[in-house]
Design an enzyme around this catalytic site. Structure first.
Site, PDB file in Angstrom:
ATOM      1  N   ASP A  46      -2.621   6.925  10.655  1.00  0.00           N
ATOM      2  CA  ASP A  46      -3.062   6.789   9.671  1.00  0.00           C
ATOM      3  C   ASP A  46      -2.643   5.317   8.989  1.00  0.00           C
ATOM      4  O   ASP A  46      -1.590   4.804   9.612  1.00  0.00           O
ATOM      5  CB  ASP A  46      -2.634   7.853   8.456  1.00  0.00           C
ATOM      6  CG  ASP A  46      -3.276   7.663   7.190  1.00  0.00           C
ATOM      7  OD1 ASP A  46      -4.140   7.118   7.121  1.00  0.00           O
ATOM      8  OD2 ASP A  46      -2.686   8.079   6.322  1.00  0.00           O
ATOM      9  N   ASP A 106      -2.732   3.839   5.206  1.00  0.00           N
ATOM     10  CA  ASP A 106      -2.100   3.865   3.842  1.00  0.00           C
ATOM     11  C   ASP A 106      -1.164   4.933   3.767  1.00  0.00           C
ATOM     12  O   ASP A 106      -1.375   6.048   4.225  1.00  0.00           O
ATOM     13  CB  ASP A 106      -3.326   4.370   2.959  1.00  0.00           C
ATOM     14  CG  ASP A 106      -4.368   3.124   2.793  1.00  0.00           C
ATOM     15  OD1 ASP A 106      -3.915   1.885   2.459  1.00  0.00           O
ATOM     16  OD2 ASP A 106      -5.256   3.424   2.863  1.00  0.00           O
TER      17      ASP A 106
END
Length: 277
Positions: A17, A19
């Protein structure tokens, strides 16, 4: 279905991922850049899987390059996954950012940007596709709802209600999607993590003519059990929860069927240290 994982030293692919794992609003989380470099130097492939649909793929790649992470050809966004839900030639009212427009056009569909002046009535659209859109307002909401009431189906890039920044949590694409779904009286089909279109996008990205993607040799790294964790469940790989983004208790996993937190770590650097020990 969870596939029996291989031993930790045989993990070949890190699905990462962005963020809350690599950065907060493009400010690198301490140790993340070095962790990715070390994983790659040791032969692991690092692929970035993000529910951020607003930016175009080249913009994601350039933002990563700016903090010292080469990423050309290694970013999968929820916009890419959402484009798998539209057909060539369909007219799509895009209530989202440039990344959604790019993905829709790449699929062969016709992207019409919802600028608030579009007439969504009279069945002119096959789908309304919603993502994070910082210019979202009442007029855009009205146009999207009108298109849905006229027969367009509702597609969301993702359902994340918030996303982490150095200033704290800010509204995410899921908050905008909820507004459109309410005004349009519609149940959206969601593309991004942890849903099936994103799983399909990951498999397509990592499969080759010689071999399909093997989730048993992968780990999904993220800060949200309800998205990243359930994404790992869907594709059948391990899940590493990191506490550098959206933090919260995870003792109660009610509603997160099948979720196993294989690694609960402070950040990506800690995961790299574990995998490379």
């Amino acid at each position: 279905m969870r596939i029996e994982p291989v031993s930790i030293d045989r993990i070949e692919t890190v699905l990462c991922d962005l963020d809350g794992v690599v950065w907060l609003a493009h400010e690198p989380i301490p140790g993340s850049v070095e962790a990715i470099a070390a994983l790659r130097a040791a032969g692991r492939r690092v692929v970035f899987v993000t529910n951020n649909s607003a930016a175009m793929i080249a913009e994601h790649e350039a933002s990563l390059e700016a903090i010292g992470i080469p990423a050309v050809g290694e970013v999968i966004s929820s916009a890419v996954a959402a484009a798998l839900l539209v057909e060539p030639g369909e007219r799509v009212l895009v209530t989202g950012g440039p990344g959604v427009v790019e993905a829709v056009e790449a699929s062969g569909a016709i992207a019409v940007v919802n600028d608030g002046t579009v007439d969504g009535r009279n069945g002119g659209f096959d789908a309304v596709l919603v993502g994070l859109h910082r210019d979202f307002d009442y007029q855009r909401l009205a146009a999207a709802a009108a298109a849905i009431h006229s027969g367009a189906r509702l597609v969301g890039t993702n359902s994340d209600s918030t996303y982490p920044t150095p200033r704290g949590l800010e509204p995410g694409g899921g908050s905008i999607l909820a507004a459109v779904a309410t005004a349009g009286d519609a149940v959206p089909t969601i593309a991004g993590k942890p849903h099936a279109p994103m799983a399909r996008a990951i498999a397509q990205h990592l499969s080759t003519d010689e071999a399909p993607f093997d989730p048993a040799t992968a780990v999904m790294v993220g800060d949200r059990p309800e998205t990243d964790g359930l994404m790992a469940v869907r594709i059948g790989c391990r899940f590493a929860l990191v506490r550098s983004g959206v933090n919260g208790p995870v003792n109660d996993l009610a509603g997160l069927d099948g979720l196993v937190i294989d690694f609960d770590l402070p950040d990506l650097a800690a995961l790299a240290a574990l995998l490379l020990a």
